[in-house]
Design a protein around this motif. Structure first.
Motif, mmCIF file in Angstrom:
data_model
loop_
_atom_site.group_PDB
_atom_site.id
_atom_site.type_symbol
_atom_site.label_atom_id
_atom_site.label_comp_id
_atom_site.label_asym_id
_atom_site.label_seq_id
_atom_site.Cartn_x
_atom_site.Cartn_y
_atom_site.Cartn_z
ATOM 1 N N LYS A 6 3.716 -3.016 -33.588
ATOM 2 C CA LYS A 6 4.754 -2.022 -33.857
ATOM 3 C C LYS A 6 5.874 -2.125 -32.829
ATOM 4 C CE LYS A 6 5.403 2.957 -34.359
ATOM 5 N NZ LYS A 6 4.735 4.269 -34.320
ATOM 6 N N VAL A 7 5.508 -2.332 -31.566
ATOM 7 C CA VAL A 7 6.504 -2.442 -30.512
ATOM 8 C C VAL A 7 7.380 -3.663 -30.728
ATOM 9 C CG1 VAL A 7 6.815 -2.818 -28.038
ATOM 10 C CG2 VAL A 7 5.164 -1.133 -28.851
ATOM 11 N N LYS A 8 6.795 -4.752 -31.248
ATOM 12 C CA LYS A 8 7.561 -5.964 -31.451
ATOM 13 C C LYS A 8 8.691 -5.769 -32.450
ATOM 14 C CE LYS A 8 4.217 -9.529 -30.250
ATOM 15 N NZ LYS A 8 3.486 -10.706 -30.724
ATOM 16 N N LEU A 9 8.527 -4.806 -33.343
ATOM 17 C CA LEU A 9 9.558 -4.549 -34.332
ATOM 18 C C LEU A 9 10.648 -3.627 -33.801
ATOM 19 C CD1 LEU A 9 7.393 -4.135 -37.541
ATOM 20 C CD2 LEU A 9 8.694 -6.115 -36.797
ATOM 21 N N ASN A 10 10.557 -3.258 -32.549
ATOM 22 C CA ASN A 10 11.567 -2.398 -31.968
ATOM 23 C C ASN A 10 12.895 -3.144 -31.926
ATOM 24 O OD1 ASN A 10 13.199 -1.130 -29.739
ATOM 25 N ND2 ASN A 10 11.428 0.246 -29.785
ATOM 26 N N PRO A 11 13.988 -2.516 -32.381
ATOM 27 C CA PRO A 11 15.269 -3.219 -32.409
ATOM 28 C C PRO A 11 15.733 -3.684 -31.052
ATOM 29 C CG PRO A 11 15.493 -0.902 -33.061
ATOM 30 C CD PRO A 11 14.053 -1.172 -32.927
ATOM 31 N N ASP A 12 15.219 -3.088 -29.972
ATOM 32 C CA ASP A 12 15.623 -3.524 -28.637
ATOM 33 C C ASP A 12 14.793 -4.701 -28.151
ATOM 34 O OD1 ASP A 12 17.587 -1.569 -28.400
ATOM 35 O OD2 ASP A 12 16.066 -0.068 -27.891
ATOM 36 N N ASN A 13 13.866 -5.189 -29.008
ATOM 37 C CA ASN A 13 13.019 -6.324 -28.639
ATOM 38 C C ASN A 13 13.108 -7.388 -29.728
ATOM 39 O OD1 ASN A 13 11.220 -5.430 -26.135
ATOM 40 N ND2 ASN A 13 11.459 -3.680 -27.502
ATOM 41 N N PRO A 14 14.129 -8.187 -29.757
ATOM 42 C CA PRO A 14 14.279 -9.182 -30.829
ATOM 43 C C PRO A 14 13.162 -10.195 -30.790
ATOM 44 C CG PRO A 14 15.832 -9.601 -29.061
ATOM 45 C CD PRO A 14 15.194 -8.283 -28.742
ATOM 46 N N GLU A 15 12.734 -10.654 -31.986
ATOM 47 C CA GLU A 15 11.648 -11.620 -32.059
ATOM 48 C C GLU A 15 12.168 -12.990 -32.461
ATOM 49 O OE1 GLU A 15 9.026 -11.576 -35.531
ATOM 50 O OE2 GLU A 15 10.020 -9.709 -36.104
ATOM 51 N N THR A 16 11.391 -13.983 -32.140
ATOM 52 C CA THR A 16 11.798 -15.343 -32.471
ATOM 53 C C THR A 16 11.587 -15.601 -33.953
ATOM 54 O OG1 THR A 16 9.604 -16.201 -32.027
ATOM 55 C CG2 THR A 16 11.150 -16.150 -30.190
ATOM 56 N N ILE A 17 12.373 -16.509 -34.485
ATOM 57 C CA ILE A 17 12.253 -16.860 -35.908
ATOM 58 C C ILE A 17 12.235 -18.378 -36.045
ATOM 59 C CG2 ILE A 17 13.150 -14.801 -37.054
ATOM 60 C CD1 ILE A 17 15.921 -15.885 -36.824
ATOM 61 N N ASN A 18 11.448 -19.018 -35.185
ATOM 62 C CA ASN A 18 11.315 -20.467 -35.290
ATOM 63 C C ASN A 18 10.702 -20.880 -36.617
ATOM 64 O OD1 ASN A 18 12.397 -20.862 -32.754
ATOM 65 N ND2 ASN A 18 10.418 -20.649 -31.739
ATOM 66 N N TRP A 19 9.823 -20.049 -37.144
ATOM 67 C CA TRP A 19 9.225 -20.351 -38.450
ATOM 68 C C TRP A 19 10.302 -20.441 -39.530
ATOM 69 C CZ3 TRP A 19 10.080 -16.710 -42.223
ATOM 70 C CH2 TRP A 19 10.513 -15.447 -41.799
ATOM 71 N N LEU A 20 11.299 -19.531 -39.440
ATOM 72 C CA LEU A 20 12.365 -19.560 -40.429
ATOM 73 C C LEU A 20 13.268 -20.774 -40.231
ATOM 74 C CD1 LEU A 20 13.681 -18.167 -42.804
ATOM 75 C CD2 LEU A 20 14.972 -16.742 -41.222
ATOM 76 N N ASN A 21 13.498 -21.157 -38.991
ATOM 77 C CA ASN A 21 14.284 -22.364 -38.719
ATOM 78 C C ASN A 21 13.581 -23.603 -39.251
ATOM 79 O OD1 ASN A 21 16.534 -21.237 -37.400
ATOM 80 N ND2 ASN A 21 15.377 -21.017 -35.495
ATOM 81 N N TYR A 22 12.254 -23.620 -39.134
ATOM 82 C CA TYR A 22 11.485 -24.765 -39.655
ATOM 83 C C TYR A 22 11.663 -24.884 -41.176
ATOM 84 C CZ TYR A 22 7.462 -27.609 -40.958
ATOM 85 O OH TYR A 22 6.653 -28.563 -41.501
ATOM 86 N N ILE A 23 11.530 -23.745 -41.853
ATOM 87 C CA ILE A 23 11.687 -23.752 -43.308
ATOM 88 C C ILE A 23 13.112 -24.137 -43.692
ATOM 89 C CG2 ILE A 23 11.650 -22.289 -45.367
ATOM 90 C CD1 ILE A 23 9.414 -20.680 -44.059
ATOM 91 N N LEU A 24 14.072 -23.586 -42.949
ATOM 92 C CA LEU A 24 15.472 -23.880 -43.250
ATOM 93 C C LEU A 24 15.787 -25.357 -43.078
ATOM 94 C CD1 LEU A 24 18.197 -22.646 -44.018
ATOM 95 C CD2 LEU A 24 18.618 -22.241 -41.594
ATOM 96 N N GLN A 25 15.231 -25.973 -42.024
ATOM 97 C CA GLN A 25 15.478 -27.391 -41.801
ATOM 98 C C GLN A 25 14.854 -28.243 -42.898
ATOM 99 O OE1 GLN A 25 17.450 -28.819 -39.277
ATOM 100 N NE2 GLN A 25 17.179 -30.566 -40.635
ATOM 101 N N LYS A 26 13.690 -27.825 -43.376
ATOM 102 C CA LYS A 26 13.030 -28.562 -44.450
ATOM 103 C C LYS A 26 13.810 -28.457 -45.756
ATOM 104 C CE LYS A 26 9.234 -30.321 -42.676
ATOM 105 N NZ LYS A 26 8.954 -31.778 -42.740
ATOM 106 N N ALA A 27 14.328 -27.262 -46.030
ATOM 107 C CA ALA A 27 15.002 -27.030 -47.308
ATOM 108 C C ALA A 27 16.468 -27.446 -47.286
ATOM 109 C CB ALA A 27 14.891 -25.550 -47.683
ATOM 110 N N TRP A 28 17.037 -27.630 -46.088
ATOM 111 C CA TRP A 28 18.468 -27.861 -45.979
ATOM 112 C C TRP A 28 18.949 -29.124 -46.703
ATOM 113 C CZ3 TRP A 28 22.345 -24.837 -45.042
ATOM 114 C CH2 TRP A 28 23.604 -25.369 -44.734
ATOM 115 N N PRO A 29 18.302 -30.279 -46.563
ATOM 116 C CA PRO A 29 18.802 -31.470 -47.284
ATOM 117 C C PRO A 29 18.881 -31.265 -48.785
ATOM 118 C CG PRO A 29 17.186 -32.104 -45.632
ATOM 119 C CD PRO A 29 17.147 -30.611 -45.705
#
Length: 1504
Positions: A236-259
């Protein structure tokens, strides 16, 4: 360059991983003091800052040396001021108090803080958060009053220990105290042990052990619960707007789908931006910026995807809306940053953004390239969700603030635009205006994901792949003992798309397997990891072990193959368009070159406009597929014409139904092919058909046209209002064939399935969908309800009203309903036959053989020949007794379908006692001997086998384009091991004739239109039949599609058998039996037949009731072929015909292709009839010492005696004057032999001489009287004249009614062929494949398979008196009952004691042992029964029973196996298969082998 406007790029506080820290360091942040606010009860929105009345923050001095922010806080920044005020609000005294408390605690201890209103414990987050939010609930949790809790808190301060550790122990001790009764009980139990006789030490030992075990157990349980709650809170704390989380998983998907997505995104951005630029130029103007116009000419972002560095979630009042912001950074690759290897391999692609700028000082546009781009900005994403697929309704995104953008401009020609004053500032301002117009809050870019994904996701079908596996040749044998059992398969990523039947013990198998495979967009999902690679393999069936690879072909890249298909289609259309243009110019009489160029230019511009309009009108699905196909299209376009031709030669032409020889190779240790080790070849064909909506070369409105053939996606969403909470699942079938089975949903009256299945449907308007809702139970599953409707009607109803997708179930639950959906994707495809279309017919005249090997120790061989076309037996000649230079003079008609068809001859020596011995074999390619065969206008090259043949073959051209061929026989042709002798034959190829008929009107079936049933009597158009009659061509190929049968007089298990009336024993088509008793059914089968004379030939469509081995005629439709050719022809114009019972309707589509063939009169005349023979008189030589003879005559037909005259004693001029009539099934290749003998009272009768009458010389209704010379061979096989004989012959065409009646009146049937009886006197003669006993052999010709004989002869090879013709016990079946599973439970214990009875013709030949108390028994027991393939009833019954020690055995179910359908129809001799148990659940696994020539003397154990 950077833009002229500074952009605020304040980043959220960074607690991310190394990747994001690196990204932040690249922007050179300034180290700042880290200020961590104490968590508040409610989360603040992303855009809001910490309020002054928030909880007292903790100042982390250690953070001073750690860079945490990407930008400095300006002194005037409101956010910075607020933080400074918050820090200064902490008094020195309070700070000192906090420091003192922290010094008393360990590093891992918490800090108790107070603001005077409520107590906050800065310790482990579970207890801290719980206590801060609700102290009252915590006090109850620890079983103490609030006052006691507060008092305990004060103690905790003094002792300097965290509250969490203390109360974790209190929690544990409280649990122990509450349950101390258990411990006391344990003590008393121990004391009882001492009373029994154990010492007191045992008591203390048991008490201590119990206490320790119990404490340890409770400690584990409580801490597990503690850790679970703490983990939930941390999340729950990780979802606090003052504690941004990493989105490397989304970057991985984006890189795969980008071509894949980049070409589509680039096109959208280019169109949108150019539209805004046009609007700016029109409404604002650019003169003040130093130039008049600017537009984007090229826009490609390359293969490098943007990177999203941080995500801060936000809340929304709508629970279906997800909001978050993230920092986006994008730095595309330039050409200078990519290696040459990456460019050549295509793994990386540079960005390519080009502008066309028109400066104010010059009148022309200047091309300019944009390089060195760096983009950093903050994006806001708003995702709206939904409850049904695809679950995401739409995605909106926009910039929260103007992004930072850097770039460089490089002129590509003309003026250096960099010298224009103010250009940078001008372009920067334009970029801001563009971003403000399309993507700056509150303006958002919206993507309607629901419509987009429903129109196209990668698992959506994009086309159909027609795969034909014809045969294998010289496959590699992997078995150390015996021969492999090969089958072929095609797979992608381990998913087997199609697989042939298993052919046992054969390294040259013939499969003739065809299957339509649905191709989805998943082949484009990950080309780097071979998502588009199809593997073609020959496998060997290893029964219980894993199947092994015999050989594998080179990888087939489906993306490239599909691109080649589209390239060839476009090329074909362009050629047709060019031909139409030239024809138009010629018709108009235009000769001026300038005028022609002008017209051509206008035509090209018109075409470009049409393509542009079509491109703009494309859906997302079409645009996505275009972007996915681009790399494959570039690959094909980059090939030279020679390389394209080689590619086609390797895999076949994807536009036509052709075949190709695919070489196989062995695998190495790395599971890759070794091209130095061949493993045989596979002859196969592949053809790709795109869906209409993805066919760029189709007509503009083709995607909207209704088509009978296509792919249906069947959805089963939900079932409602069942009762008693069943374990339900759904089974869907189309026209009786199961296509879908959902998962089980347990204990639910309203189960949701959400399952779909893509199904290839040949006839959409007549297909019927049936869904059964079943309940999974022990034993047999019960049916809760059923639903059955026409597929087309469901589609139309949902199309008119999408909400009308609920349908009432036929169920005992009155309100039960099912929610289903149907999506239809039409195809332009010709499914007239699953086989290759014939390209012509060869007339084969097998004359004889010369100098054959003699394998007889005593005497001379009795040779005959088996004729095969591409591995399929098409004929067996008569046996010539005791002759090494036999003459057969038999004619066969071979339907040629491919340039790769192979004609082979196997010569055998007939032996009535032992197995027949092979004298030799030879195989030639059909194009090697028929040099007038042309494929696509080109004459095929001679095969290597023909060129390497030694001794050389002999070819001589004869009159009328006949070719005389003499080829040597071999022991092993591949190794050039020669046998003795040669085969001699004449062959001629006949192509189809062009009679000048073409369909003038091609009716297009429009959407929402169904084909009406029109009676054939109303089909009176004579255009086609008049053209055929005017051509004087009597022979051709007839194609009939049996669509359906309706309005039977009663419900029955029925099928349709098709045959020519004068060849009833030769079944052209035997459709599958209906799965349940019906009055109507869709058949959808194609039959092909060679018609020698369409004017005299009748075709019969017999509708038969089939119950087990019983076959009864229901009705039939017999019609002359000439009558069928009246009216409109073609499978798109089916008509309804009325059967002989005047009620049953059969729907047929007719196609007929005349052949440019002129046959002899004997071949065109009727083949079936009655032959009347009169033996008049003879003049013979003396055989007795008295100078006279006692002559009589034996009449032989195919080695069997059919007539014997009386003996005329002591004469050389006997007069018999005897007549008899014999039914003849086929005249063409039969002959009567008249053998004259001298009767001896003592000793063997002596042969005087013989004469032969070929029946093809006897014409119908033309009686003849002839005198034939008698001859007798001497020791040198020379014919010596011995007199003459006078005969009278009269042939009358007739259909043998007894034969027809017996065939359909319940007598034995083999594949629809019954026992044939008829004629006068003895019924003798060879039969096609040994089917029954028919005088005169069998007419026929196997039609329908690849390399099939058409109108030729297939007859039995054994003479009368041989062991195979005397009875049906010359061969046998070897049956192995392996196992069963999921059988019905009939005993009270929920099990059974199953055993199996093997029955044939109601006689029980074997019983297995009983397996006790199981529903999944394993027997592995074998037996054999007498069985003759072509005579015996093909149905074998397996009766499964439950054994009872007391009382009668109970039936569990039965399995009925028709060997014609599962074994012989596929040219197999062994099959191992699971069969569904009828009248009960479960499956039975059996192995059945046909042992030809192996006698079984097993007598039935039980008889009816």
């Amino acid at each position: 360059m950077e833009t002229t406007e500074n952009v605020n790029t304040v980043e959220p506080i960074n607690n991310n991983t190394t990747d994001n820290q690196i990204d932040n360091q690249e922007t050179k942040p300034t180290p700042e003091l880290k200020v961590t606010p104490v968590p508040v009860q409610e989360q603040a929105p992303v855009a809001e800052s910490v309020q002054p009345d928030s909880e007292t923050p903790e100042v982390n001095a250690a953070s001073e040396n750690k860079p945490v922010d990407n930008t400095k806080l300006a002194p005037g920044d409101a956010h910075a001021t607020e933080i400074d005020d918050s820090i200064s609000s902490i008094s020195n005294e309070d700070q000192q108090s906090l420091d003192d408390e922290k010094s008393k605690l360990g590093d891992n201890d918490g800090v108790i803080q107070s603001d005077g209103k409520k107590i906050t414990i800065d310790g482990p987050t579970f207890i801290s958060q719980m206590f801060s939010e609700n102290p009252g609930e915590v006090s109850k949790f620890f079983n103490m009053s609030p006052k006691e809790l507060k008092k305990e808190q004060e103690k905790m301060k003094r002792k300097g220990k965290t509250m969490d550790s203390k109360y974790a122990n209190l929690f544990l001790l409280q649990s122990i105290r509450d349950e101390c009764g258990i411990l006391v009980f344990a003590c008393l139990a121990s004391w009882l042990l001492t009373r029994i006789g154990f010492s007191i030490y045992w008591t203390f030992g048991i008490m201590g052990a119990t206490l320790l075990a119990y404490i340890n157990y409770n400690n584990k349980q409580k801490h597990l619960y503690y850790n679970k709650e703490r983990k939930a809170y941390n999340q729950k704390v990780k979802l606090n707007p003052d504690n941004p989380e990493t989105i490397n998983w989304l970057n991985y998907i984006l890189q795969k789908a980008w071509p894949t997505a980049e070409p589509l995104i680039g096109g959208i951005v280019m169109d949108s931006v150019n539209g805004v630029l046009d609007d700016i130029i029109t409404n604002v103007g650019l003169n003040n910026l130093g130039f008049d116009a600017i537009k984007i000419t090229e826009f490609s972002l390359g293969t490098e995807a943007p990177k999203l560095m941080e995500m801060c979630p936000s809340t929304d009042t709508d629970p279906n809306v997800i909001k978050f912001t993230c920092t986006a950074k994008y730095e595309p690759l330039d050409t200078e940053k990519i290696s040459k290897y990456d460019i050549e391999s295509g793994e990386k692609r540079a960005s390519n953004i080009c502008l066309s700028i028109k400066p104010a000082i010059i009148p022309t546009y200047v091309p300019t390239k944009v390089t060195d781009i760096l983009f950093v900005g903050k994006l806001l994403f708003v995702i709206t969700t939904m409850e049904t697929f695809p679950y995401v309704k739409k995605v909106e995104f926009t910039f929260v603030e103007q992004p930072n953008i850097k770039w460089e401009l490089k002129p590509l020609g003309g003026m250096d635009v960099m010298s224009i004053p103010g250009l940078d500032a001008g372009i920067g301002k334009i970029i801001q205006m563009v971003i403000s117009s399309i993507a700056l809050e509150p303006t958002r870019i919206t993507i309607d994901v629901e419509d987009m994904l429903k129109s196209m996701t990668l698992d959506q079908p994009i086309g159909l792949l027609k795969v034909n596996f014809y045969e294998g040749k010289e496959l590699k044998n992997n078995s150390k003992i015996g021969t492999d059992d090969p089958y072929a398969q095609l797979s992608i990523n381990g998913n087997i798309l199609t697989k042939t039947n298993v052919i046992d013990n054969d390294l040259n198998p013939t499969w003739n397997h065809v299957e339509y495979v649905i191709v989805s967009g998943l082949i484009y999902s990950d080309p780097k990891n071979n998502s588009d690679i199809a593997l073609i393999e020959a496998m060997t069936d290893n029964n219980l072990k894993k199947d092994s690879v015999m050989g594998r072909a080179e990888d087939l890249n489906l993306r490239h193959y599909i691109a080649l298909c589209e390239y060839l289609r476009k090329k074909k259309i362009d050629e047709a368009r060019e031909a139409a243009f030239i024809e138009s110019i010629v018709k108009q009489g235009i000769t001026d070159a300038r005028e022609i160029r002008k017209i051509r230019k206008a035509e090209k511009q018109k075409r470009r406009d049409e393509l542009l309009k079509k491109e703009k009108g494309k859906s997302f699905a079409q645009k996505l597929l275009d972007s996915l196909e681009k790399s494959a299209e570039d690959y094909i376009s980059g090939l030279t014409e020679l390389e394209k031709k080689e590619y086609i030669n390797q895999w076949g032409n994807p536009l036509v139904d052709s075949d190709t020889i695919v070489p196989l190779y062995q695998l190495n240790k790395e599971n890759k092919i070794d091209t130095t080790k061949p493993a045989g070849t596979i002859r196969m064909g592949i053809n790709y058909i795109p869906l209409n909506q993805f066919n760029d070369n189709a007509e503009d409105n083709s995607a909207d046209l209704f088509s009978e053939t296509g792919i249906a996606r069947i959805w089963i969403y939900k079932v409602t209002k069942l009762e008693k909470n069943p374990n339900s699942y759904c089974v869907a079938d189309i026209d009786g064939k199961e296509v879908m089975r959902t998962n089980v949903r347990k204990y639910n009256n309203n189960p949701s399935f959400g399952a779909f299945k893509d199904v290839f449907v040949k006839n959409f308007s007549t297909a019927k969908l049936t869904v059964a809702v079943k309940n999974q139970e022990t034993g047999s599953d019960s049916t809760l309800g059923t639903f059955s409707w026409d597929l087309y009607e469901i589609f139309e109803r949902i199309k008119e009203d999408p909400a009308a997708n609920w349908f009432k179930l036929s169920s005992k639950f009155e309100e039960a309903a099912i929610n289903i959906g149907v999506e239809w994707k039409p195809l332009v495809i010709d499914i007239s036959t699953s086989l290759q279309k014939p390209i012509g017919v060869c007339r084969l005249h097998l004359k004889g053989a010369r100098n054959l090997k003699n394998k007889e120790t005593f005497g001379t061989s009795d040779p005959y020949v088996k004729i095969n076309l591409s591995g399929k037996e098409v004929g067996v000649t008569d046996i010539v007794d005791k002759d090494l230079n036999p003459e057969w003079n038999e004619v066969y008609y071979l339907m040629i379908r491919s340039k790769n068809d192979r004609l082979s001859f196997e010569v055998f020596d007939h032996d009535e006692v032992k197995n027949d011995s092979k004298l030799g074999k030879v195989e030639v390619n059909i194009t090697d001997v028929c040099r007038n065969i042309k494929i696509n206008g080109e004459q095929p090259l001679l095969s290597k086998a023909w060129e390497n043949m030694n001794p050389l073959p002999e070819i001589k051209m004869k009159e009328h384009e006949n070719i005389a061929v003499s080829v040597p026989l071999f022991e092993n042709q591949s190794r050039n091991q020669v046998s003795k002798g040669r085969i001699e034959f004449d062959i001629k190829y006949f192509d189809f004739a062009d009679i000048g008929f073409a369909e003038v009107e091609k009716e297009k079936e429009k959407e929402e239109e169904k084909i009406e049933d029109i009676l054939a009597s109303e089909n009176t158009d004579r255009t086609f039949i008049d053209k055929v009659q005017a051509s004087n061509l009597l022979s051709g190929i007839l194609h009939v599609k049996v669509f359906s049968v309706k309005d039977l007089p009663k419900e029955a298990f029925f099928n349709v058998d098709v045959y020519l009336e004068d060849e009833p024993e030769h079944i052209l088509l035997s459709s599958k039996k209906t799965t349940k008793p019906l009055k109507e059914s869709n058949i959808e089968d194609i039959v092909e037949a060679f018609i020698r004379n369409y004017k005299t030939t009748k075709i019969v469509f017999a509708i038969n009731e089939r119950n087990g081995s019983s076959v009864k005629k229901i009705t039939q439709y017999a019609v002359p072929v000439e009558q069928l050719l009246v009216g409109k022809t073609g499978f798109k114009n089916p008509f309804v015909h009325i059967c002989e019972d005047n009620s049953t309707k059969i729907k047929l589509g007719i196609q007929y292709e005349p052949l440019d063939m002129s046959l002899q009169r004997s071949e065109l005349s009727p083949q079936m009839g009655n032959l009347t023979v009169k033996i008049d008189q003879a003049n013979v030589i003396a055989a007795d010492h008295s100078g006279t003879s006692d002559p009589y005559v034996k009449v032989m037909l195919r080695g069997q005696e059919i007539k014997k005259t009386g003996v005329i004693k002591k004469t050389l001029n006997p007069i018999w004057n005897e007549s008899f009539t014999v039914p003849i099934a086929e005249r063409m290749n039969n002959k009567l032999v008249f053998e004259v003998y001298d009767w001896n009272q003592i000793g063997k009768d002596e042969s005087i001489g013989q004469a032969e009458v070929p029946l093809y010389e006897v014409y119908d209704s033309e009686p003849i009287n002839i005198k034939l010379p008698l001859y007798k061979p001497n020791k040198n096989n020379e014919k010596i004249s011995c007199g003459d004989i006078t005969l009278g012959l009269n042939f009358q065409p007739a259909i043998h009614n007894i034969r027809m009646h017996n065939r359909l009146s319940g007598n034995k049937l083999v594949g629809g062929v019954g026992t044939v009886v008829g004629g006068v006197g003895n019924v003798v003669g060879g039969v096609a494949g040994g089917v029954g006993n028919v005088v005169g052999g069998v007419a026929g010709g196997v039609v329908g398979g690849v390399g099939s004989i058409v109108g030729g002869v297939t007859r039995g090879i054994k003479k009368a008196g041989s062991k195979k013709d005397k009875n049906a016990s010359g061969s046998s079946l070897k049956i192995k009952v392996i196992s069963a599973e999921g059988l019905k439970a009939v005993d009270n214990g929920g099990t059974s004691d199953p055993y199996v009875k093997v029955q044939h013709q109601k006689n029980t030949f074997y019983k297995t042992k009983s397996i006790k108390k199981t529903l999944n028994p394993t027997w592995n027991e074998e037996c054999s029964i007498p069985f003759e393939k072509d005579v015996s009833d093909p149905v074998i019954d397996f009766i499964i029973k439950d054994s009872n020690k007391f009382g009668k055995s109970v039936d569990i179910g039965f399995v009925e196996i028709n060997l014609n359908e599962v074994l012989f129809k596929t040219d197999q001799i062994t099959i191992t298969k699971d069969f569904d148990v009828q009248n009960g659940p479960g499956k039975l696994t059996v192995q059945i082998s046909y042992a030809e020539g192996v006698v079984s003397n097993v007598a039935p154990l039980e008889s009816p």
